[in-house]
Design a protein around this motif. Structure first.
Motif, PDB file in Angstrom:
ATOM      1  N   HIS A   1      -5.971 -12.317  -6.048  1.00  0.00           N
ATOM      2  CA  HIS A   1      -7.329 -11.785  -6.209  1.00  0.00           C
ATOM      3  C   HIS A   1      -8.305 -12.420  -5.222  1.00  0.00           C
ATOM      4  O   HIS A   1      -9.102 -11.714  -4.586  1.00  0.00           O
ATOM      5  CB  HIS A   1      -7.815 -12.009  -7.647  1.00  0.00           C
ATOM      6  CG  HIS A   1      -9.281 -11.710  -7.819  1.00  0.00           C
ATOM      7  ND1 HIS A   1      -9.792 -10.429  -7.828  1.00  0.00           N
ATOM      8  CD2 HIS A   1     -10.357 -12.558  -7.967  1.00  0.00           C
ATOM      9  CE1 HIS A   1     -11.107 -10.481  -7.981  1.00  0.00           C
ATOM     10  NE2 HIS A   1     -11.474 -11.753  -8.070  1.00  0.00           N
ATOM     11  N   GLU A   2      -8.269 -13.750  -5.080  1.00  0.00           N
ATOM     12  CA  GLU A   2      -9.232 -14.424  -4.201  1.00  0.00           C
ATOM     13  C   GLU A   2      -9.093 -13.951  -2.762  1.00  0.00           C
ATOM     14  O   GLU A   2     -10.092 -13.743  -2.060  1.00  0.00           O
ATOM     15  CB  GLU A   2      -9.052 -15.943  -4.270  1.00  0.00           C
ATOM     16  CG  GLU A   2      -9.550 -16.593  -5.558  1.00  0.00           C
ATOM     17  CD  GLU A   2      -8.603 -16.359  -6.735  1.00  0.00           C
ATOM     18  OE1 GLU A   2      -7.475 -15.837  -6.490  1.00  0.00           O
ATOM     19  OE2 GLU A   2      -8.983 -16.663  -7.877  1.00  0.00           O
ATOM     20  N   GLU A   3      -7.865 -13.766  -2.300  1.00  0.00           N
ATOM     21  CA  GLU A   3      -7.659 -13.337  -0.915  1.00  0.00           C
ATOM     22  C   GLU A   3      -8.127 -11.900  -0.714  1.00  0.00           C
ATOM     23  O   GLU A   3      -8.667 -11.555   0.338  1.00  0.00           O
ATOM     24  CB  GLU A   3      -6.186 -13.471  -0.547  1.00  0.00           C
ATOM     25  CG  GLU A   3      -5.736 -14.927  -0.487  1.00  0.00           C
ATOM     26  CD  GLU A   3      -4.223 -15.064  -0.376  1.00  0.00           C
ATOM     27  OE1 GLU A   3      -3.663 -14.557   0.601  1.00  0.00           O
ATOM     28  OE2 GLU A   3      -3.629 -15.674  -1.288  1.00  0.00           O
ATOM     29  N   ILE A   4      -7.933 -11.052  -1.724  1.00  0.00           N
ATOM     30  CA  ILE A   4      -8.415  -9.674  -1.613  1.00  0.00           C
ATOM     31  C   ILE A   4      -9.939  -9.654  -1.611  1.00  0.00           C
ATOM     32  O   ILE A   4     -10.570  -8.940  -0.815  1.00  0.00           O
ATOM     33  CB  ILE A   4      -7.864  -8.819  -2.775  1.00  0.00           C
ATOM     34  CG1 ILE A   4      -6.338  -8.725  -2.696  1.00  0.00           C
ATOM     35  CG2 ILE A   4      -8.485  -7.425  -2.763  1.00  0.00           C
ATOM     36  CD1 ILE A   4      -5.700  -8.026  -3.878  1.00  0.00           C
ATOM     37  N   ALA A   5     -10.546 -10.439  -2.495  1.00  0.00           N
ATOM     38  CA  ALA A   5     -12.009 -10.466  -2.580  1.00  0.00           C
ATOM     39  C   ALA A   5     -12.633 -10.971  -1.286  1.00  0.00           C
ATOM     40  O   ALA A   5     -13.768 -10.590  -0.951  1.00  0.00           O
ATOM     41  CB  ALA A   5     -12.433 -11.350  -3.758  1.00  0.00           C
ATOM     42  N   ALA A   6     -11.915 -11.821  -0.548  1.00  0.00           N
ATOM     43  CA  ALA A   6     -12.446 -12.359   0.707  1.00  0.00           C
ATOM     44  C   ALA A   6     -12.354 -11.370   1.861  1.00  0.00           C
ATOM     45  O   ALA A   6     -12.944 -11.596   2.923  1.00  0.00           O
ATOM     46  CB  ALA A   6     -11.696 -13.640   1.073  1.00  0.00           C
ATOM     47  N   MET A   7     -11.633 -10.293   1.687  1.00  0.00           N
ATOM     48  CA  MET A   7     -11.513  -9.286   2.758  1.00  0.00           C
ATOM     49  C   MET A   7     -12.805  -8.489   2.862  1.00  0.00           C
ATOM     50  O   MET A   7     -13.541  -8.345   1.887  1.00  0.00           O
ATOM     51  CB  MET A   7     -10.339  -8.350   2.458  1.00  0.00           C
ATOM     52  CG  MET A   7      -8.990  -9.042   2.484  1.00  0.00           C
ATOM     53  SD  MET A   7      -7.633  -7.883   2.096  1.00  0.00           S
ATOM     54  CE  MET A   7      -6.236  -9.011   2.083  1.00  0.00           C
ATOM     55  N   PRO A   8     -13.132  -7.955   4.070  1.00  0.00           N
ATOM     56  CA  PRO A   8     -14.413  -7.254   4.262  1.00  0.00           C
ATOM     57  C   PRO A   8     -14.632  -6.105   3.281  1.00  0.00           C
ATOM     58  O   PRO A   8     -15.745  -5.909   2.796  1.00  0.00           O
ATOM     59  CB  PRO A   8     -14.306  -6.731   5.701  1.00  0.00           C
ATOM     60  CG  PRO A   8     -13.341  -7.650   6.370  1.00  0.00           C
ATOM     61  CD  PRO A   8     -12.375  -8.069   5.315  1.00  0.00           C
TER      62      PRO A   8
ATOM     63  N   GLY B   1      -2.800  -0.648   6.251  1.00  0.00           N
ATOM     64  CA  GLY B   1      -2.034  -0.243   7.427  1.00  0.00           C
ATOM     65  C   GLY B   1      -0.723   0.410   7.041  1.00  0.00           C
ATOM     66  O   GLY B   1      -0.445   0.661   5.867  1.00  0.00           O
ATOM     67  N   ASP B   2       0.081   0.691   8.039  1.00  0.00           N
ATOM     68  CA  ASP B   2       1.359   1.360   7.803  1.00  0.00           C
ATOM     69  C   ASP B   2       2.327   0.399   7.128  1.00  0.00           C
ATOM     70  O   ASP B   2       2.711  -0.621   7.700  1.00  0.00           O
ATOM     71  CB  ASP B   2       1.933   1.839   9.139  1.00  0.00           C
ATOM     72  CG  ASP B   2       3.225   2.611   8.965  1.00  0.00           C
ATOM     73  OD1 ASP B   2       3.338   3.342   7.969  1.00  0.00           O
ATOM     74  OD2 ASP B   2       4.122   2.461   9.808  1.00  0.00           O
ATOM     75  N   MET B   3       2.727   0.719   5.897  1.00  0.00           N
ATOM     76  CA  MET B   3       3.682  -0.069   5.116  1.00  0.00           C
ATOM     77  C   MET B   3       3.238  -1.525   4.973  1.00  0.00           C
ATOM     78  O   MET B   3       4.040  -2.446   4.944  1.00  0.00           O
ATOM     79  CB  MET B   3       5.075  -0.002   5.756  1.00  0.00           C
ATOM     80  CG  MET B   3       5.628   1.412   5.838  1.00  0.00           C
ATOM     81  SD  MET B   3       7.210   1.527   6.665  1.00  0.00           S
ATOM     82  CE  MET B   3       8.272   0.792   5.422  1.00  0.00           C
ATOM     83  N   GLY B   4       1.893  -1.740   4.890  1.00  0.00           N
ATOM     84  CA  GLY B   4       1.377  -3.085   4.666  1.00  0.00           C
ATOM     85  C   GLY B   4       1.337  -3.956   5.894  1.00  0.00           C
ATOM     86  O   GLY B   4       1.383  -5.193   5.792  1.00  0.00           O
ATOM     87  N   SER B   5       1.232  -3.358   7.098  1.00  0.00           N
ATOM     88  CA  SER B   5       1.307  -4.128   8.342  1.00  0.00           C
ATOM     89  C   SER B   5       0.126  -5.072   8.533  1.00  0.00           C
ATOM     90  O   SER B   5       0.217  -6.031   9.301  1.00  0.00           O
ATOM     91  CB  SER B   5       1.404  -3.177   9.541  1.00  0.00           C
ATOM     92  OG  SER B   5       0.299  -2.291   9.570  1.00  0.00           O
ATOM     93  N   SER B   6      -1.010  -4.809   7.837  1.00  0.00           N
ATOM     94  CA  SER B   6      -2.178  -5.680   8.012  1.00  0.00           C
ATOM     95  C   SER B   6      -2.147  -6.894   7.084  1.00  0.00           C
ATOM     96  O   SER B   6      -3.036  -7.742   7.146  1.00  0.00           O
ATOM     97  CB  SER B   6      -3.465  -4.878   7.768  1.00  0.00           C
ATOM     98  OG  SER B   6      -3.542  -4.459   6.416  1.00  0.00           O
ATOM     99  N   LEU B   7      -1.140  -6.998   6.216  1.00  0.00           N
ATOM    100  CA  LEU B   7      -1.039  -8.121   5.278  1.00  0.00           C
ATOM    101  C   LEU B   7       0.075  -9.067   5.703  1.00  0.00           C
ATOM    102  O   LEU B   7       1.035  -8.665   6.367  1.00  0.00           O
ATOM    103  CB  LEU B   7      -0.761  -7.603   3.860  1.00  0.00           C
ATOM    104  CG  LEU B   7      -1.757  -6.596   3.273  1.00  0.00           C
ATOM    105  CD1 LEU B   7      -1.312  -6.181   1.878  1.00  0.00           C
ATOM    106  CD2 LEU B   7      -3.169  -7.174   3.230  1.00  0.00           C
ATOM    107  N   SER B   8      -0.061 -10.312   5.295  1.00  0.00           N
ATOM    108  CA  SER B   8       1.019 -11.278   5.536  1.00  0.00           C
ATOM    109  C   SER B   8       2.177 -10.998   4.573  1.00  0.00           C
ATOM    110  O   SER B   8       2.027 -10.248   3.597  1.00  0.00           O
ATOM    111  CB  SER B   8       0.507 -12.696   5.340  1.00  0.00           C
ATOM    112  OG  SER B   8       0.229 -12.933   3.960  1.00  0.00           O
ATOM    113  N   GLY B   9       3.325 -11.630   4.848  1.00  0.00           N
ATOM    114  CA  GLY B   9       4.480 -11.428   3.977  1.00  0.00           C
ATOM    115  C   GLY B   9       4.202 -11.853   2.555  1.00  0.00           C
ATOM    116  O   GLY B   9       4.575 -11.159   1.598  1.00  0.00           O
ATOM    117  N   GLY B  10       3.532 -12.994   2.365  1.00  0.00           N
ATOM    118  CA  GLY B  10       3.205 -13.457   1.026  1.00  0.00           C
ATOM    119  C   GLY B  10       2.213 -12.553   0.320  1.00  0.00           C
ATOM    120  O   GLY B  10       2.323 -12.304  -0.885  1.00  0.00           O
ATOM    121  N   GLN B  11       1.222 -12.033   1.071  1.00  0.00           N
ATOM    122  CA  GLN B  11       0.251 -11.123   0.465  1.00  0.00           C
ATOM    123  C   GLN B  11       0.910  -9.817   0.043  1.00  0.00           C
ATOM    124  O   GLN B  11       0.641  -9.297  -1.049  1.00  0.00           O
ATOM    125  CB  GLN B  11      -0.873 -10.850   1.467  1.00  0.00           C
ATOM    126  CG  GLN B  11      -1.817 -12.030   1.675  1.00  0.00           C
ATOM    127  CD  GLN B  11      -2.806 -11.776   2.794  1.00  0.00           C
ATOM    128  OE1 GLN B  11      -2.536 -11.004   3.731  1.00  0.00           O
ATOM    129  NE2 GLN B  11      -3.958 -12.429   2.719  1.00  0.00           N
TER     130      GLN B  11
END
Length: 686
Positions: free
Chosen positions: A570-577, A585-595
């Motif tokens: 939740h904290e990491e999502i809330a910190a996003m713009p 992105g395509d198949m989660g390309s904008s997120l890290s593996g852990g996210q």
């Protein structure tokens, strides 16, 4: 191929259903088993190259150490090979020696062999599924097309009357009447043609929407096993066959009917004018028909090879795009580029061969009908000089003759096109005739009230002749219990979870949830109370909130945030713009593996399941976040089945089951380690 040669008409889909194999292929002993089940006597041989002519053909050869081919003929200098990868090939013995491994399998009909006629051909209805309004629209287009042809038939009369009546008698008033009459007919013809064109566009778009929708809906119902045994590019290539068949049905089908009707009508008019001239034209048509019939098999083979080459190229492209990170890390761009260039060259070569054959047919058509036109004009002129024909009649006859030759030539081409349609139909049939998951036919039932899971004598392998992944595996998970399944990599943990989720069917044994057999009740009814995170789970293009709620049209934002907090993201999502509206992105390309892993976990928790399956769900997390996730999951009042390697995750379970050799060999009660003072400081609230 060998069965077909002995009049046992058994298709590839039936063979796949009776003798399922995995994507890894088959060994010689598996081929022997399949052949014996079909009634063949088998004789495996090891031989030298010069002994090939002694084999009873057709037989099977081991080729390139990686697949099998059929030996159709072994001559003095050439060998005919039927290769599933390339089609028919004629090779010299020097070339054969580079591929043949020295192992062959002779197949001869045994006492139990029973020839069988071919199964009924695939019907259009089977390929399309239910499509409303098709025949009504085709009938309307057919009527409009017939009306158009009536004006085409009238046109030669205009020329004949002008030449024979107006010019001879210098009757200007008749010329005006004829001009106005045929002018009005032309306007009516243009209007009907516009209406027919709009009808074709409407029918094509409507059929395309319904048909592609039916095929895609059926594709989603197919078992997971179907997708694991096929390349992605091959499936998309088969889906593209819908467009080829649709075009033929909506346009070529009507045109063929009209061409056939017009050919008959114009032939009657030609016979009325002169049966001698008509015979010349009929001879030319028969010659062209013979040429196209003889060339059908090469054209079909070339078309199939072009489709296969195009599918390989597309698979290579999709794999490259999906694996771009691995490609760049390994520095494999040049090799990948060279591979794509070779595949693209293969596709273009096949297309060039097809185009060359098309040019040959056009040339033959022009030559045959050009000679025929010269002969007809010659004979017609002789008849006109003999006063059998008037000049106007000759011109009108030539107009009808040109119409007949054009229509019959087009009809022959349409006949070849319709025969070629079977190739697209066979490729599409691999999707539409594959039966959906059998459990989809079961009625909707309420999920079981109890979440006790019992696995009894469970055995599974991916195909006949394959090694057993699981063998007589048995264990029980009590309601509310957390059980970790532990074992070496490749021992079958993920396969076990897929079986418990109903994604694959057990070869032997059974799985019950709340006392209800998974096969009998159907996994669809059980999955309502199940959440799962698998190793190869994917995110989809859209926002984070969309992916957590799995695009629920009535998504609950509070429930989304609650699931994200449990997944420690939740904290990491809330910190996003854009917060939860951030695009992934395509198949989660904008997120890290852990996210990505935690968003997928939040997606499973959003369902508020009563049974949770986690397959290496925290493998990409650091120790602190893994502990947070484990604590959150452990405090949930639900039944949990966890596949893990890391000690922290195993320790969070009530029991650990050791999987080895396809069965549970040991049960452990993990001891949860007490937190050290430093760890306690890290996890304590500020």
């Amino acid at each position: 191929m060998v069965a077909e040669a002995h009049d046992l008409r058994i298709g590839l889909p039936e063979l796949r259903q009776r003798f399922p194999l995995s994507l890894k292929g088959a060994r010689l002993n598996q081929l022997i088993h399949i052949a014996q089940q079909l009634g063949f006597a088998t004789r495996p041989l090891r031989l030298e190259l010069e002994d090939l002519p002694k084999l009873k053909v057709p037989c099977i050869l081991h080729w390139d150490l990686n697949h099998f081919v059929v030996l159709a003929k072994a001559g003095a200098s050439k060998v005919t090979i039927l290769d599933p990868a390339f089609g028919e090939r004629r090779l010299g013995y020097d070339e054969v020696s580079k591929h043949f491994t020295g192992v062959a399998l002779e197949l001869t009909p045994g006492a139990d062999f029973r020839p069988r006629r071919a199964a009924p051909a695939v019907t259009v209805r089977q390929l399309t599924g239910p499509v409303s309004g098709l025949w009504r629209s085709l009938a309307l287009i057919g009527l409009l097309s017939v009306a158009l042809q009536a004006f085409v038939l009238l046109a030669p009369f205009y020329v004949q009357w002008v030449v024979d009546q107006v010019l001879v008698s210098a009757d200007r008033d008749l010329l005006v009447v004829l001009g106005l009459g045929f002018g009005l007919a032309l306007l009516l013809q243009v209007g009907i043609g516009l209406l027919r064109g709009w009808s074709v566009v409407y029918l094509s778009s409507r059929l395309g929407l319904q048909w592609m929708g039916n095929v895609f809906a059926h594709l989603l119902k197919l078992p997971l096993d179907f997708f694991e045994k096929r390349h992605l590019g091959d499936i998309t290539s088969r889906m593209a066959s819908v467009q080829a068949i649709q075009k033929t049905l909506t346009t070529s089908f009507v045109e063929a009917l009209i061409d056939g009707l017009m050919a008959v009508v114009t032939l009657v008019m030609m016979l009325i004018y002169s049966w001698k001239l008509a015979l010349v034209t009929l001879g030319a048509v028969a010659l062209y028909l013979g040429l196209r019939a003889l060339a059908y098999r090469p054209v079909r083979d070339r078309t199939e090879q072009q489709l296969v080459a195009s599918a390989r190229q597309q698979s290579h492209l999709l794999e490259t795009l999906r694996g771009m990170q691995s490609l760049k890390v390994a520095g494999g761009e040049p090799l990948r580029q060279a591979g794509y260039a070779n595949l693209m060259a293969d596709t273009v070569n096949q297309e060039v061969r097809l185009a060359r054959m098309g040019l040959g047919f056009n040339t033959a058509s022009q030559l045959v009908f050009g000679v025929e036109r010269i002969a007809v004009i010659w004979i017609g002129a002789v008849l006109a000089l003999s006063n059998v024909f008037s000049v106007g009649m000759l011109i009108a006859y030539l107009a009808y003759k040109d119409q007949f030759a054009q229509r019959v030539g087009a009809l022959i081409d349409k006949w070849i096109e319709f025969r070629m349609l079977r190739l697209h139909g066979e490729r599409l049939a691999d999707i539409v005739l594959t039966p959906p998951e059998p459990t989809l036919a079961l009625p909707d039932l309420p999920p079981p009230a109890d979440t006790r899971i019992e696995v009894s004598g469970l055995s599974f392998r991916y195909g006949e002749g394959e090694p057993w992944v699981l063998k007589e595996c048995s264990f029980t998970v009590e309601p509310g219990e957390s059980v970790a399944i532990v074992g070496a990599s490749g021992c079958g943990k993920t396969t076990l979870v897929k079986l418990m989720l109903g994604l694959m069917e057990p070869t032997e044994g059974r799985i019950t949830v709340g006392g209800q057999d998974l096969r009998r009740v159907g996994p669809r009814n059980i999955r309502r109370i199940v959440g799962a995170v698998m190793q190869d789970d994917q995110l989809f293009a859209g926002s984070i909130a969309d992916n957590i709620s799995f695009f629920d049209p009535e998504a609950d934002q509070a429930r989304i945030e609650r699931a994200a907090r449990l997944a420690a993201v939740h904290e990491e999502i809330a910190a996003m713009p854009m917060g939860y509206h951030s695009l992934i992105g395509d198949m989660g390309s904008s997120l890290s593996g852990g996210q990505k892993q935690r968003v997928i976990l939040a997606r499973a928790l959003y369902r508020e399941p009563r049974i949770l399956f986690l397959d290496e769900a925290t493998s990409h997390l650091d120790v602190m976040r893994e502990r947070l996730v484990n604590e959150a999951v452990r405090n949930l009042a639900l039944t949990k089945v966890i596949v893990a390697h890391r000690p922290e995750t195993i320790a969070s379970a009530d029991r650990a089951l050791i999987l080895e050799g396809g069965r549970i060999v040991q049960e452990l009660r993990p001891q949860r380690p007490a937190a050290t003072s430093r760890e306690a400081c890290e996890t304590a609230p500020a």
